[in-house]
Write a protein that holds these residues in place. Structure first.
Motif, PDB file in Angstrom:
ATOM      1  N   GLU A 274       0.971  -1.235  -0.150  1.00  0.00           N
ATOM      2  CA  GLU A 274       0.057  -0.004  -0.025  1.00  0.00           C
ATOM      3  C   GLU A 274       0.772   1.569  -0.062  1.00  0.00           C
ATOM      4  N   VAL A 275       0.492   2.290  -0.754  1.00  0.00           N
ATOM      5  CA  VAL A 275       1.151   3.439  -0.743  1.00  0.00           C
ATOM      6  C   VAL A 275       0.386   4.553  -0.827  1.00  0.00           C
ATOM      7  N   LYS A 276       0.635   5.672  -0.096  1.00  0.00           N
ATOM      8  CA  LYS A 276      -0.209   6.480   0.074  1.00  0.00           C
ATOM      9  C   LYS A 276       0.080   7.543  -0.798  1.00  0.00           C
ATOM     10  N   VAL A 277      -1.171   8.034  -1.463  1.00  0.00           N
ATOM     11  CA  VAL A 277      -1.337   8.893  -2.418  1.00  0.00           C
ATOM     12  C   VAL A 277      -2.016  10.396  -2.169  1.00  0.00           C
ATOM     13  N   TRP A 278      -1.780  11.283  -2.969  1.00  0.00           N
ATOM     14  CA  TRP A 278      -2.642  12.565  -2.671  1.00  0.00           C
ATOM     15  C   TRP A 278      -4.051  12.583  -2.685  1.00  0.00           C
ATOM     16  N   PRO A 279      -4.805  13.600  -2.228  1.00  0.00           N
ATOM     17  CA  PRO A 279      -6.256  13.245  -2.496  1.00  0.00           C
ATOM     18  C   PRO A 279      -6.584  14.089  -3.790  1.00  0.00           C
TER      19      PRO A 279
ATOM     20  N   GLU B 132     -11.794  15.907  -2.960  1.00  0.00           N
ATOM     21  CA  GLU B 132     -11.469  15.303  -1.703  1.00  0.00           C
ATOM     22  C   GLU B 132     -10.616  16.347  -0.800  1.00  0.00           C
ATOM     23  N   LEU B 133     -10.165  17.212  -1.538  1.00  0.00           N
ATOM     24  CA  LEU B 133      -9.155  18.303  -1.164  1.00  0.00           C
ATOM     25  C   LEU B 133      -9.777  19.090  -0.200  1.00  0.00           C
ATOM     26  N   PRO B 134     -11.021  19.860  -0.368  1.00  0.00           N
ATOM     27  CA  PRO B 134     -11.573  20.891   0.577  1.00  0.00           C
ATOM     28  C   PRO B 134     -11.752  19.803   2.307  1.00  0.00           C
ATOM     29  N   LYS B 135     -12.140  18.784   1.912  1.00  0.00           N
ATOM     30  CA  LYS B 135     -12.466  17.973   3.306  1.00  0.00           C
ATOM     31  C   LYS B 135     -11.041  17.626   3.968  1.00  0.00           C
ATOM     32  N   TYR B 136     -10.027  17.359   2.926  1.00  0.00           N
ATOM     33  CA  TYR B 136      -8.748  16.917   3.613  1.00  0.00           C
ATOM     34  C   TYR B 136      -8.092  18.176   4.318  1.00  0.00           C
ATOM     35  N   VAL B 137      -8.415  19.349   3.586  1.00  0.00           N
ATOM     36  CA  VAL B 137      -7.773  20.541   4.035  1.00  0.00           C
ATOM     37  C   VAL B 137      -8.278  21.065   5.333  1.00  0.00           C
ATOM     38  N   ASN B 138      -9.809  20.708   5.337  1.00  0.00           N
ATOM     39  CA  ASN B 138     -10.574  21.008   6.685  1.00  0.00           C
ATOM     40  C   ASN B 138     -10.162  20.080   7.859  1.00  0.00           C
TER      41      ASN B 138
END
Length: 685
Positions: A577-582, A586-592
């Motif tokens: 498993e490799v962590k990737v960017w949103p 999904e970015l607004p929720k991730y920033v929040n």
């Protein structure tokens, strides 16, 4: 004093009764027989056969005496001091050696010792136990009987003409002598000497017998004024020659100014034929047999006998007896020395030693003396054993010197010449001139020295690229290349031959396991290539061994170890498993969520606001309240996140208090003050 005399007489009596047995342990032979205790007053003389020694005169202080010797060579006078001696007639032909022991002034006398050199009269006589031999005619009839023998010792019983007996026990290689009784006072010490040449308990022993050159036993001392009695016996003959004579040679014998010649005519086993001449006139021939007593030669004062015969060399050992004063002119013979040098083998490796042998033969009739053999040592060899020269005092005719062996070690490869052996010596003729003779051997050539160069083997495999480690799949063909390199040197003498490379391919690969290489010389590089087929999945190390022969055929084996590795195992797929960017959605929720989880989100929020402002329309950017509104909205989001965080913490704390409240159903009534902690926790909340 009387007691002392009695003790001495008793000792003499015991000594006279003891058996006369002499144990002989020394191999040193005396050079002469001697008469000691010869005391002469002034004008007295001592007479031994035809020789007389007279004390003629003395100087006033008695430090020098004058002696006169009369003999067949004529009268001679000598002056002697204390411990002095003289040789009569001269040092080259000694019959008598007279030494002055001491001078007595009080008694007006001198004490002398008279000696005569020993000479061999019987050579190589063989005796079995019980056999007896008697000295030849003309000598006292002394009898020698062999009574016992072992492998290293023999016992002899010697009977003197006057009846006395002596027992001699002699070790092999040693000798023993007996004295002859001349009168009541004087004895001729070592008059007869027996040398035990060899001893054998199961067979004959071999002896040599010696007597003095003046073999007469007629000895007397004539005082001053006394008259010398005329000899009652006829003139005695003495041994004047005992040596070799070859066929065709003539031995000159001079008696009273008359020269006789004894010529060797022929030789057969144990018998020789000789001819006697007076000047140029032949007096006839004689047959002499080994072991016979001396035979009179008709019409001459000579007697002849033969000691041994060597028909192979056409020579015999002849004895000539003649009156005192006879002179024999020795025959000068030339030695013929031949030297040979050799080495086995003549081809060696650089790490081997070269064994060199030198053989020297005397093929001439004459003996060689002071023989010196010098061994050659070339520059490219070093001497590691034995010496480089040998010396032999006497080298008889028709004999071989023991082989001289020395060892050389080469220091470089190539073909070399060892050189010549050098032999220097004297013989009868060169002794007359005083110059040594020199002979050389043939040069020792063709010595070849080889060596093995240092061998280096490297390998690479190819399956797309060359290297020591390659990957392949089953049924792939992999190329394998070897490079065999020999170090620099002399290619003619430094090489290997019949070289073969053995490969350990195991069962994972299919290919040629044996590779013929052949000869590799110094400085040469050989490259070999072959194909290998991969049969199964595995990690395979290819080992190799080099087998070869050195230049002389010696076998060698060089283990090269692992040269190449082939990996035919396929790679495995590993899922991780490799962590990737949103995504943008999904970015607004991730920033929040990110800002809500930070303790101080304001710096990051400001940076995000500046980034967002760059992508907004221009008219929105010109509204001065718009950034404030955006900041307010972001702040509201941050405060909402903080409020949510505190709410979540409060819920967790409430659930915890509920669990504590229902932990103990029933039980003892609570004491006063037990509710205080719950109230404090609620108060904190």
């Amino acid at each position: 004093m009387k007691k002392a005399i009695a003790v001495i007489l008793l000792g003499l009596m015991v000594f006279s009764l003891a058996p006369m047995v002499q144990l002989v342990k020394s191999a040193t032979m005396p050079d002469s027989a001697s008469i000691t205790g010869v005391s002469l007053g002034l004008k007295d003389k001592a007479v031994l056969g035809p020789f007389s020694v007279q004390f003629v005169d003395v100087n006033p202080n008695w430090s020098k005496i004058y002696l006169q010797v009369d003999g067949p060579q004529g009268p001679l006078r000598y002056v002697l001091g204390q411990d002095g001696y003289f040789l009569y007639p001269n040092s080259a032909n000694v019959y008598l050696n007279v030494s002055l022991v001491w001078i007595r002034y009080d008694t007006k006398s001198v004490l002398l010792e008279m000696r005569s050199p020993l000479q061999r009269i019987l050579q190589g006589r063989e005796l079995n136990v019980g056999d007896t031999i008697t000295l030849p005619q003309g000598f006292p009839q002394i009898k020698i009987k062999l009574t016992s023998a072992s492998d290293d010792q023999a016992t002899f019983l010697v009977t003197m003409p006057y009846g006395d007996t002596h027992t001699l026990v002699i070790d092999e290689g040693a000798g023993g002598g007996v004295s002859y009784k001349l009168d009541d006072t004087h004895r001729y010490s070592n008059y007869m000497y027996i040398q035990l040449v060899s001893s054998n308990k199961n067979g004959p022993v071999t002896v040599d017998v010696y007597v003095p050159k003046i073999a007469s036993t007629d000895f007397k001392i004539i005082k001053e004024g006394g008259e010398e009695k005329p000899p009652e016996t006829p003139e005695q003959t003495v041994l004047v020659y005992n040596g070799l004579l070859y066929v065709g040679e003539k031995l000159p014998v001079e008696v009273d100014n008359t020269t006789y010649y004894v010529k060797m005519v022929s030789t057969i086993p144990d018998v020789v034929k000789v001819e006697v001449l007076k000047g140029d006139q032949s007096l006839g021939t004689m047959l002499l047999e080994v072991g016979d007593i001396p035979k009179n030669v008709p019409n001459t004062p000579l007697q002849l006998s033969v000691q041994s015969v060597e028909p192979d060399y056409k020579r015999a050992t002849l004895r000539v007896y003649a009156p005192m004063g006879t002179e024999v002119t020795p025959i000068l013979r030339q030695a013929n020395l031949v030297a040979k040098i050799d080495a086995i083998p003549k081809e060696i490796m650089l790490t081997d030693d070269l064994v060199v042998t030198i053989n020297v033969q005397n093929l001439g009739r004459g003996d060689a003396y002071d023989v010196n053999v010098a061994a050659p040592i070339p520059d490219d060899f070093e001497l590691i054993s034995m010496t480089k020269s040998w010396t032999l005092k006497n080298f008889p005719a028709f004999t071989n010197m023991p082989a001289l062996i020395y060892v050389l070690r080469p220091t470089k490869v190539g073909e070399f010449e060892i050189g010549k052996a050098i032999v220097t010596f004297y013989d009868d003729k060169s002794l007359e001139t005083g110059k040594k003779r020199v002979v050389y051997s043939q040069p020792l050539k063709g010595i070849k020295v080889y060596n093995i160069p240092a061998i280096d083997v490297s390998a690479q495999a190819y399956n797309g690229t060359w290297g020591n480690y390659v990957t392949a799949s089953v049924n792939d063909t992999v190329k394998l290349k070897f490079e065999i390199r020999a170090s620099e040197g002399n290619p003619d003498y430094e090489f290997i031959k019949n070289a073969t490379l053995l490969l350990d391919l195991s069962s994972n690969l299919d290919g040629q396991p044996v590779i013929e290489i052949g000869t590799i010389r110094a400085g040469e590089v050989k490259t070999l290539q072959l194909d290998l087929k991969v049969l199964r999945e595995n990690l395979t190390n290819i080992r190799a061994t080099l087998i070869y022969l050195d230049p002389l055929g010696g076998q060698h084996r060089l283990d090269l170890g692992n040269l190449v590795t082939i990996n035919s195992i396929p790679p495995k797929v590993i899922v991780e498993e490799v962590k990737v960017w949103p995504t943008p959605e999904e970015l607004p929720k991730y920033v929040n969520e990110t800002l809500a989880g930070m303790e101080d989100p304001q710096p990051l929020a400001s940076e995000l606001a500046n980034i967002s402002a760059y992508y907004l329309p221009k008219e929105e950017q010109s509204n001065p309240w718009k950034p404030t509104a955006i900041a307010f909205i972001i702040l509201a989001v941050i405060l909402a996140g903080i409020a949510y965080k505190y709410w979540d913490e409060a819920e967790k704390l409430r659930e915890k208090l509920e669990r504590k409240k229902h932990r103990r159903p029933g039980g003892l009534p609570k004491k006063e003050g037990e509710e205080a902690p719950e109230e404090s926790e609620i108060a904190e909340l």
